[in-house]
Design a protein around this motif. Structure first.
Motif, PDB file in Angstrom:
ATOM      1  N   UNK A  67       0.852  -1.175   0.000  1.00 42.60           N
ATOM      2  CA  UNK A  67       0.000   0.000   0.000  1.00 42.60           C
ATOM      3  C   UNK A  67       0.898   1.238   0.000  1.00 42.60           C
ATOM      4  N   UNK A  68       0.657   2.091  -0.956  1.00 47.15           N
ATOM      5  CA  UNK A  68       1.396   3.336  -1.066  1.00 47.15           C
ATOM      6  C   UNK A  68       0.755   4.372  -0.133  1.00 47.15           C
ATOM      7  N   UNK A  69       1.569   5.075   0.645  1.00 42.53           N
ATOM      8  CA  UNK A  69       1.074   6.097   1.570  1.00 42.53           C
ATOM      9  C   UNK A  69       1.548   7.458   1.080  1.00 42.53           C
ATOM     10  N   UNK A  70       0.586   8.366   0.900  1.00 46.23           N
ATOM     11  CA  UNK A  70       0.879   9.712   0.404  1.00 46.23           C
ATOM     12  C   UNK A  70       0.303  10.726   1.387  1.00 46.23           C
ATOM     13  N   UNK A  71       1.133  11.693   1.769  1.00 43.69           N
ATOM     14  CA  UNK A  71       0.655  12.810   2.578  1.00 43.69           C
ATOM     15  C   UNK A  71       0.518  14.025   1.680  1.00 43.69           C
ATOM     16  N   UNK A  72      -0.639  14.663   1.769  1.00 40.98           N
ATOM     17  CA  UNK A  72      -0.867  15.950   1.114  1.00 40.98           C
ATOM     18  C   UNK A  72      -0.986  16.998   2.213  1.00 40.98           C
ATOM     19  N   UNK A  73      -1.609  18.123   1.903  1.00 45.44           N
ATOM     20  CA  UNK A  73      -1.793  19.170   2.917  1.00 45.44           C
ATOM     21  C   UNK A  73      -2.601  18.604   4.083  1.00 45.44           C
ATOM     22  N   UNK A  74      -2.042  18.710   5.294  1.00 39.28           N
ATOM     23  CA  UNK A  74      -2.681  18.144   6.480  1.00 39.28           C
ATOM     24  C   UNK A  74      -3.104  19.251   7.433  1.00 39.28           C
ATOM     25  N   UNK A  75      -4.400  19.319   7.674  1.00 33.22           N
ATOM     26  CA  UNK A  75      -4.974  20.175   8.709  1.00 33.22           C
ATOM     27  C   UNK A  75      -5.681  19.220   9.668  1.00 33.22           C
ATOM     28  N   UNK A  76      -5.151  18.987  10.868  1.00 33.60           N
ATOM     29  CA  UNK A  76      -5.739  17.975  11.747  1.00 33.60           C
ATOM     30  C   UNK A  76      -7.176  18.261  12.155  1.00 33.60           C
ATOM     31  N   UNK A  77      -7.623  19.499  12.028  1.00 31.72           N
ATOM     32  CA  UNK A  77      -8.996  19.840  12.393  1.00 31.72           C
ATOM     33  C   UNK A  77      -9.960  19.743  11.212  1.00 31.72           C
ATOM     34  N   UNK A  78      -9.442  19.504  10.028  1.00 32.72           N
ATOM     35  CA  UNK A  78     -10.256  19.400   8.810  1.00 32.72           C
ATOM     36  C   UNK A  78      -9.487  18.491   7.850  1.00 32.72           C
ATOM     37  N   UNK A  79      -9.516  17.189   8.125  1.00 28.58           N
ATOM     38  CA  UNK A  79      -8.665  16.234   7.427  1.00 28.58           C
ATOM     39  C   UNK A  79      -9.480  15.188   6.677  1.00 28.58           C
ATOM     40  N   UNK A  80      -9.230  15.103   5.399  1.00 36.19           N
ATOM     41  CA  UNK A  80      -9.810  14.036   4.587  1.00 36.19           C
ATOM     42  C   UNK A  80      -8.781  12.920   4.460  1.00 36.19           C
ATOM     43  N   UNK A  81      -9.245  11.696   4.597  1.00 38.32           N
ATOM     44  CA  UNK A  81      -8.403  10.526   4.372  1.00 38.32           C
ATOM     45  C   UNK A  81      -9.040   9.738   3.239  1.00 38.32           C
ATOM     46  N   UNK A  82      -8.223   9.427   2.234  1.00 34.63           N
ATOM     47  CA  UNK A  82      -8.661   8.748   1.028  1.00 34.63           C
ATOM     48  C   UNK A  82      -8.030   7.353   0.990  1.00 34.63           C
ATOM     49  N   UNK A  83      -8.794   6.355   0.597  1.00 39.08           N
ATOM     50  CA  UNK A  83      -8.289   4.985   0.458  1.00 39.08           C
ATOM     51  C   UNK A  83      -8.661   4.489  -0.931  1.00 39.08           C
ATOM     52  N   UNK A  84      -7.661   4.006  -1.652  1.00 39.58           N
ATOM     53  CA  UNK A  84      -7.916   3.404  -2.962  1.00 39.58           C
ATOM     54  C   UNK A  84      -7.783   1.896  -2.829  1.00 39.58           C
ATOM     55  N   UNK A  85      -8.851   1.194  -3.165  1.00 39.68           N
ATOM     56  CA  UNK A  85      -8.838  -0.263  -3.170  1.00 39.68           C
ATOM     57  C   UNK A  85      -8.144  -0.756  -4.443  1.00 39.68           C
ATOM     58  N   UNK A  86      -7.665  -1.976  -4.428  1.00 41.26           N
ATOM     59  CA  UNK A  86      -7.065  -2.574  -5.618  1.00 41.26           C
ATOM     60  C   UNK A  86      -8.128  -2.831  -6.680  1.00 41.26           C
ATOM     61  N   UNK A  87      -9.362  -3.072  -6.236  1.00 45.20           N
ATOM     62  CA  UNK A  87     -10.505  -3.297  -7.130  1.00 45.20           C
ATOM     63  C   UNK A  87     -11.729  -2.677  -6.456  1.00 45.20           C
ATOM     64  N   UNK A  88     -12.792  -2.392  -7.213  1.00 45.78           N
ATOM     65  CA  UNK A  88     -13.986  -1.845  -6.559  1.00 45.78           C
ATOM     66  C   UNK A  88     -14.418  -2.752  -5.401  1.00 45.78           C
TER      67      UNK A  88
END
Length: 152
Positions: A1-22
Motif C-alpha cells: 500500500x502506497x502512503x501519500x501525505x498531502x496538505x494536512x490540517x488535523x482539524x479538517x482532514x480528509x483521508x482517502x483509500x484506494x482499493x485494488x478493485x472496486x
C-alpha cells in the motif's frame, strides 16, 4: 500500500483509500470497522504521545510501576469528529477532526491499514489530507457527521 501525505490540517482532514478493485459491501464494512475502531480509540484519548510510559520503559516491562499522576497530568489528546464514509468506484474517503490527538494516531492507522491490506482487503493507496479534483469535497456545512451521542 502506497502512503501519500498531502496538505494536512488535523482539524479538517480528509483521508482517502484506494482499493485494488472496486470494493464489495462486505469489504466496505471491514474498512469502516477499522476506521471506526481507530476513531473510537482517538475519542477516548488513546493517541496521547505525552503519556507513553509503557513504550518509553523499553523491553522489560515486568513489574512496571505505572505513574497514574503522570497519566492524569498530561494534556488531553482526543479526536473530535468523524464524517460518514463515501465511495466512488475504487476510492473511499472520510473526513476527520483529529482534535488534540497526536500524530501517533496517524502512525497507528497506517500500521493497521498496512496489515489490513495484507490480510483482508488489498489496498492500493492511502492518501492523508488534500483534495481529489475528480471527486470534489463538500463544504463543512454539507458534511454528514456520524452520530456520536454514545461517545460524547
Amino acid at each position: 500500500m502506497n502512503v501519500i501525505f498531502r496538505e494536512v490540517n488535523p482539524f479538517d482532514l480528509w483521508i482517502w483509500v484506494e482499493f485494488a478493485a472496486p470494493p464489495s459491501s462486505v469489504e466496505q464494512q471491514y474498512l469502516e470497522e477499522v476506521f471506526n475502531s481507530w476513531f473510537f480509540l482517538g475519542k477516548l484519548g488513546g493517541f496521547n504521545a505525552e503519556n507513553l510510559q509503557v513504550q518509553e520503559t523499553g523491553f522489560d516491562l515486568s513489574y512496571l510501576e505505572y505513574d497514574r499522576a503522570q497519566a492524569e497530568s498530561s494534556m488531553m489528546a482526543v479526536m473530535h469528529n468523524m464524517g460518514e464514509f463515501e465511495y466512488n468506484d475504487r476510492w473511499a474517503r472520510c473526513w476527520f477532526d483529529l482534535g488534540t490527538s497526536d500524530a501517533l494516531a496517524l502512525d497507528v492507522l497506517i500500521n493497521a491499514l498496512n496489515q489490513f491490506s495484507e490480510d483482508y482487503v488489498p489496498l492500493k493507496t492511502l492518501v492523508i489530507g488534500g483534495d481529489n479534483p475528480e471527486w470534489p469535497i463538500a463544504t463543512s456545512e454539507q458534511r454528514p457527521m456520524i452520530e456520536q451521542s454514545a461517545w460524547n
